[in-house]
Design a protein around this motif. Structure first.
Motif, PDB file in Angstrom:
ATOM      1  N   ASP A 280      11.456 -15.622 -26.170  1.00 30.88           N
ATOM      2  CA  ASP A 280      12.018 -14.288 -26.435  1.00 30.88           C
ATOM      3  C   ASP A 280      11.489 -13.258 -25.441  1.00 30.88           C
ATOM      4  OD1 ASP A 280      13.503 -15.228 -28.526  1.00 30.88           O
ATOM      5  OD2 ASP A 280      12.070 -14.626 -30.090  1.00 30.88           O
ATOM      6  N   SER A 281      10.202 -13.392 -25.095  1.00 34.42           N
ATOM      7  CA  SER A 281       9.614 -12.476 -24.109  1.00 34.42           C
ATOM      8  C   SER A 281      10.258 -12.669 -22.741  1.00 34.42           C
ATOM      9  CB  SER A 281       8.104 -12.704 -24.007  1.00 34.42           C
ATOM     10  OG  SER A 281       7.464 -12.401 -25.229  1.00 34.42           O
ATOM     11  N   LEU A 282      10.585 -13.892 -22.408  1.00 34.33           N
ATOM     12  CA  LEU A 282      11.233 -14.160 -21.120  1.00 34.33           C
ATOM     13  C   LEU A 282      12.659 -13.634 -21.103  1.00 34.33           C
ATOM     14  CD1 LEU A 282       9.995 -17.827 -20.534  1.00 34.33           C
ATOM     15  CD2 LEU A 282       9.374 -15.840 -19.165  1.00 34.33           C
ATOM     16  N   VAL A 283      13.420 -13.896 -22.182  1.00 36.79           N
ATOM     17  CA  VAL A 283      14.829 -13.489 -22.230  1.00 36.79           C
ATOM     18  C   VAL A 283      14.952 -11.973 -22.268  1.00 36.79           C
ATOM     19  CG1 VAL A 283      16.936 -13.595 -23.600  1.00 36.79           C
ATOM     20  CG2 VAL A 283      15.553 -15.657 -23.284  1.00 36.79           C
ATOM     21  N   SER A 284      14.033 -11.335 -22.977  1.00 36.45           N
ATOM     22  CA  SER A 284      14.100  -9.869 -23.111  1.00 36.45           C
ATOM     23  C   SER A 284      13.589  -9.150 -21.870  1.00 36.45           C
ATOM     24  CB  SER A 284      13.282  -9.429 -24.332  1.00 36.45           C
ATOM     25  OG  SER A 284      11.903  -9.752 -24.138  1.00 36.45           O
ATOM     26  N   GLY A 285      12.906  -9.848 -20.964  1.00 33.87           N
ATOM     27  CA  GLY A 285      12.417  -9.207 -19.749  1.00 33.87           C
ATOM     28  C   GLY A 285      10.992  -8.715 -19.839  1.00 33.87           C
ATOM     29  N   ARG A 286      10.330  -8.941 -20.976  1.00 36.63           N
ATOM     30  CA  ARG A 286       8.933  -8.506 -21.087  1.00 36.63           C
ATOM     31  C   ARG A 286       8.025  -9.337 -20.180  1.00 36.63           C
ATOM     32  NH1 ARG A 286      10.380  -8.532 -26.586  1.00 36.63           N
ATOM     33  NH2 ARG A 286       9.175 -10.466 -26.929  1.00 36.63           N
ATOM     34  N   ASP A 287       8.373 -10.605 -20.009  1.00 36.73           N
ATOM     35  CA  ASP A 287       7.626 -11.492 -19.104  1.00 36.73           C
ATOM     36  C   ASP A 287       8.605 -12.152 -18.154  1.00 36.73           C
ATOM     37  OD1 ASP A 287       5.138 -11.018 -20.342  1.00 36.73           O
ATOM     38  OD2 ASP A 287       5.589 -12.509 -21.891  1.00 36.73           O
ATOM     39  N   ASP A 288       8.114 -12.525 -16.983  1.00 34.47           N
ATOM     40  CA  ASP A 288       8.962 -13.292 -16.072  1.00 34.47           C
ATOM     41  C   ASP A 288       8.434 -14.708 -15.844  1.00 34.47           C
ATOM     42  OD1 ASP A 288       6.765 -12.709 -14.589  1.00 34.47           O
ATOM     43  OD2 ASP A 288       7.828 -11.688 -12.966  1.00 34.47           O
ATOM     44  N   ARG A 289       7.236 -15.003 -16.369  1.00 31.07           N
ATOM     45  CA  ARG A 289       6.685 -16.354 -16.291  1.00 31.07           C
ATOM     46  C   ARG A 289       5.918 -16.638 -17.578  1.00 31.07           C
ATOM     47  NH1 ARG A 289       6.982 -18.512 -11.204  1.00 31.07           N
ATOM     48  NH2 ARG A 289       5.576 -20.214 -11.803  1.00 31.07           N
ATOM     49  N   ALA A 290       5.902 -17.904 -17.961  1.00 28.35           N
ATOM     50  CA  ALA A 290       5.165 -18.272 -19.172  1.00 28.35           C
ATOM     51  C   ALA A 290       4.831 -19.757 -19.130  1.00 28.35           C
ATOM     52  CB  ALA A 290       5.987 -17.960 -20.423  1.00 28.35           C
ATOM     53  N   LEU A 291       3.606 -20.078 -19.545  1.00 30.85           N
ATOM     54  CA  LEU A 291       3.170 -21.472 -19.685  1.00 30.85           C
ATOM     55  C   LEU A 291       3.184 -21.792 -21.179  1.00 30.85           C
ATOM     56  CD1 LEU A 291       2.081 -24.009 -18.274  1.00 30.85           C
ATOM     57  CD2 LEU A 291      -0.233 -23.087 -18.610  1.00 30.85           C
ATOM     58  N   VAL A 292       4.036 -22.728 -21.572  1.00 29.84           N
ATOM     59  CA  VAL A 292       4.298 -22.985 -22.985  1.00 29.84           C
ATOM     60  C   VAL A 292       3.846 -24.401 -23.330  1.00 29.84           C
ATOM     61  CG1 VAL A 292       6.043 -23.044 -24.791  1.00 29.84           C
ATOM     62  CG2 VAL A 292       6.281 -21.457 -22.870  1.00 29.84           C
ATOM     63  N   ARG A 293       3.038 -24.499 -24.369  1.00 28.72           N
ATOM     64  CA  ARG A 293       2.567 -25.807 -24.825  1.00 28.72           C
ATOM     65  C   ARG A 293       3.507 -26.321 -25.908  1.00 28.72           C
ATOM     66  NH1 ARG A 293      -3.594 -27.211 -26.794  1.00 28.72           N
ATOM     67  NH2 ARG A 293      -3.302 -29.467 -27.032  1.00 28.72           N
TER      68      ARG A 293
END
Length: 775
Positions: A280-293
């Motif tokens: 959700d943070s990526l789609v909304s634009g709050r983040d542009d990268r994320a490492l997801v476990r």
């Protein structure tokens, strides 16, 4: 120059255009019917047989062209070359040319011969209609268009001209723009279709390439619209989420893919909420990268590319292997690869954190543990078993710590412990006693029982005053003291240890300087024949006069030199000085020099001795080299090779302190020996213990049977000398009875005195009586 690909494509399009000419047989049949009806109507109108013949000719032309089309249909078009296409294009053009020429002739005949308005109108109308069909049916071939127009136009225009009517001639001229326009329209349609087909082909190729690239990406991709719904999901994305290829994700929310992944076991259920939050943070634009476990061993790295109001593209890859590699690398950087204990750098970091979080008055301790005689384990059982022993000890240490203290292996057999919370000295004693008692004992290594003891040094300090590096030095000093006292124990650091350490370091520096500057002294202990009437040589013994401490015992500085690794330099100094002194002695005297264990492990000693003899011009036979059993233990093969080479150069070899080791008898056979120096332990109590004499006589007999000279050391009393002489147990005597180690000048004086007194020396026995040694 067009590429092979573009040329091939143009040939394919041309073939498709030519094929379109042959495929449109319905319009051709309809035109044939119109042509027959027109010629028949004109014939019935004016009763001119020409039109009847023309109709028959048109029908025959149509029939032949139809047969030709059927023949074209039977051909395998995939094998066509450009030449084949041109051949069939020309065959079609020939038929069109004949039909168009017949129509044009009909028009010309009507204008010139018939002179009938219906005939003219009918003939021109059907010809014009045929011309218009060129645009809709015959555009596929430029040659076909040109031939039809020329074949139809020229006879018609000729008919108008031959009517010799000015108005008719105007019509003939006006037909030209019509025909040109028709030709232009046909060519325009063909070019348009060609461009359209080309564009469609390129679009299809681009779409195919994009689809291939998209589905062969090593990364997964989701393209979402402005409302967060999936527009595109590539094959890798489906594989990541275990989505079946038959499941259509288009138009569905991204969480639908997450649910499918959870249902298929790719995503751990307990991680679903956290993963949804990241996405959700990526789609909304709050983040542009994320490492997801995703689960215990699975990690995905997402990056977002925004398309404004059109949505977002999520690209992700499986970085599980990279994460695991980074963990392994981090573990390798922090932990000892043998024992899996924290290494030096990670130990310091962890200890630093504990110090920072401690109360200022909190007692902390650092302990250094070292295995007693660990080198013997490596030497006797091999390094592999030595490593297994270290691992076994590390396991016991790990089970003991239980977060109470930090354990590390700094290298070799050295273990370092940090105790972050120590109550008082008594508490420290109890902890260390328990620790040592737990670690010492029997270990089963590769089926062998090993009893292990440890020595330790410990230092305690308040957290506010703690300096880790300084504590380690102090703990090492306490460890050294524990080993010096009696191993298998631990010692708490005291300030006096620091002073002794400083003094020892100062002594090391002074010893190194004394050896470097060749300021070590040499004393010589003379060796006599048993009667004491003749000196046969002397043993060179190093002596060190410390500038502040005065004379230092060899029992102190020789082990120190071995510890510092400069014992070979000391040997070199002794050899150089001894051969230089000996060249001034009488030619019948030998000088004897001791070789250390290190010397017998390094072939460089051969060159050192040879160079020293060359510089002094001393005969090799006047140099005797003494070795001890301890010097042979490390590498007997190398030692034997070195001694054999020295013996071949003319030097004599003596084994010193013979009889103190368990394998002396085997050395007598294995080594290139000249002499045996019997240890003083055989002479001590010789006159009091009868068994000692029997033992001495047995050793002497054995040596002489092997052709070796016998030197008896440690003869101090007249009674000992008499017993040795009466039993013929010595070829050479070395001991205090004839002379203690003395400086070079004193030795020369003794040698001169003996040469002036041919009866020998006067010796003093324990009874106090004197006698002449030569009597």
């Amino acid at each position: 120059m067009p590429s092979a690909v573009s040329t091939s494509f143009a040939d394919e399009v041309r073939l498709s255009f030519v094929a379109s000419l042959y495929n449109k047989r319905g319009t051709l049949a309809a035109g044939m019917v119109a042509h027959l009806v027109t010629t028949l109507a004109i014939y019935l109108r004016i009763d001119d047989p020409f039109y009847l013949y023309a109709g028959v000719a048109l029908f025959a032309t149509w029939a032949l062209r139809t047969l030709d089309m059927l023949a074209f249909d039977r051909l395998e078009k995939s094998a066509f070359t450009l030449a084949d296409t041109l051949h069939w294009e020309k065959r079609y053009v020939a038929g069109s040319l004949v039909a168009a020429f017949l129509l044009g002739t009909v028009c010309g005949h009507a204008l010139v011969m018939a002179q009938d308005a219906f005939a003219v109108l009918a003939a021109i109308s059907v010809t014009i209609a045929t011309m218009i069909s060129v645009v809709g049916r015959n555009f596929g071939s430029k040659l076909n268009v040109d031939m039809i127009i020329l074949a139809a136009c020229l006879p018609m225009m000729a008919g108008f001209m031959m009517a010799r009517d000015p108005f008719m001639m105007v019509l003939a001229v006006l037909l030209l723009p019509l025909f040109l326009t028709t030709r232009s329209l046909a060519n325009g349609v063909r070019d348009f279709l060609f461009n359209s087909v080309t564009a469609e082909r390129k679009t299809s190729e681009l779409a195919e390439r994009f689809d291939t690239a998209l589905n062969n990406m090593s990364h997964g991709l989701f393209m979402l619209d402005g409302e967060g719904r999936i527009e595109v999901a590539n094959r890798k994305a489906r594989e990541f989420f275990s989505v079946d290829r038959n499941t259509d994700l288009t138009g569905r929310a991204l969480k639908a893919a997450l649910r499918l992944g959870t249902r298929n076991g790719v995503i751990a259920k307990e991680n679903f909420a956290q993963i949804s939050e990241h996405l959700d943070s990526l789609v909304s634009g709050r983040d542009d990268r994320a490492l997801v476990r995703f689960d215990k061993n699975s990690w995905l790295e997402f990056s977002a590319r925004y398309r404004g109001e059109k949505g977002v593209v999520l690209i992700f890859e499986d970085v599980s292997e990279r994460i695991q590699s980074e963990k392994r690398i981090l573990h390798m950087a922090r932990y000892d690869n043998l024992t899996n204990l924290p290494n030096r750098s990670w130990f310091k970091e962890v200890v630093g954190l504990k110090i920072a979080s401690a109360q200022p008055d909190q007692n902390m301790a650092l302990a250094v543990l070292d295995l007693d005689d660990f080198k013997h384990v490596n030497d006797s059982m091999g390094h592999v078993n030595g490593d297994k022993l270290l691992c076994a000890i590390a396991n016991r240490l790990g089970s003991l710590s239980r977060q109470k203290f930090v354990v590390s292996r700094f290298g070799g057999d050295e273990f370092v412990l940090f105790l972050p919370n120590v109550g008082d000295v008594e508490d420290l004693h109890a902890t260390m006693d328990h620790l040592i008692d737990t670690l010492r004992g029997t270990y089963i290594i590769d089926g062998h029982k090993l009893f292990v003891s440890l020595s330790g040094g410990v230092v305690m300090s308040k957290a506010a005053d703690l300096q880790l590096e300084e504590m380690h030095i102090q703990a090492d000093l306490a460890l050294y003291e524990a080993k010096r006292r009696d191993k298998n124990r631990w010692t708490l650091f005291e300030a006096s240890m620091d002073q002794r350490y400083t003094e020892r370091q100062s002594m090391k520096a002074a010893l190194r300087e004394a050896i470097r500057t060749h300021s070590m002294d040499l004393f010589y202990q003379p060796m006599f024949n048993p009667q004491g009437t003749r000196i046969v040589g002397a043993e060179a013994l190093s002596r060190w006069i410390h500038p502040e401490l005065g004379p230092v015992s060899p029992a102190v500085y020789i082990p120190l030199a071995e510890e510092m690794g400069i014992i070979s330099e000391l040997t070199c100094c002794v050899i150089e000085r001894a051969v230089q002194d000996a060249r001034n002695w009488p030619d019948d005297l030998q000088v004897s020099v001791n070789l250390s264990a290190h010397d017998l492990n390094d072939r460089a000693i051969v060159s050192v001795i040879a160079d020293a003899l060359d510089r002094s011009n001393l005969a090799p036979g006047r140099l005797q080299l003494e070795i001890t059993e301890s010097g042979l233990m490390n590498d007997l093969k190398t030692a034997r090779e070195i001694l054999t080479e020295l013996r071949s150069m003319g030097m004599s070899i003596a084994i010193d302190d013979f009889g103190t080791g368990y394998s002396s008898l085997s050395y007598l056979d294995m080594l290139p020996l000249n002499k045996v120096k019997i240890d003083r332990s055989f002479v001590r109590d010789l006159t009091k213990v009868p068994k000692k004499l029997k033992l001495l006589r047995g050793v002497v007999h054995l040596a002489r049977e092997l052709g070796l000279e016998v030197v008896v050391e440690g003869v101090e009393t007249e009674d000992q000398l008499v017993m040795i002489s009466d039993n013929n147990c010595a070829d050479i005597i070395q001991g205090y009875i004839f002379g203690t180690p003395m400086p070079y000048g004193a030795f020369i004086e003794l040698a001169n005195k003996l040469s002036q007194n041919p009866c020998g020396l006067t010796v003093v026995g324990q009874s106090g009586q004197t006698r002449n040694s030569g009597s």
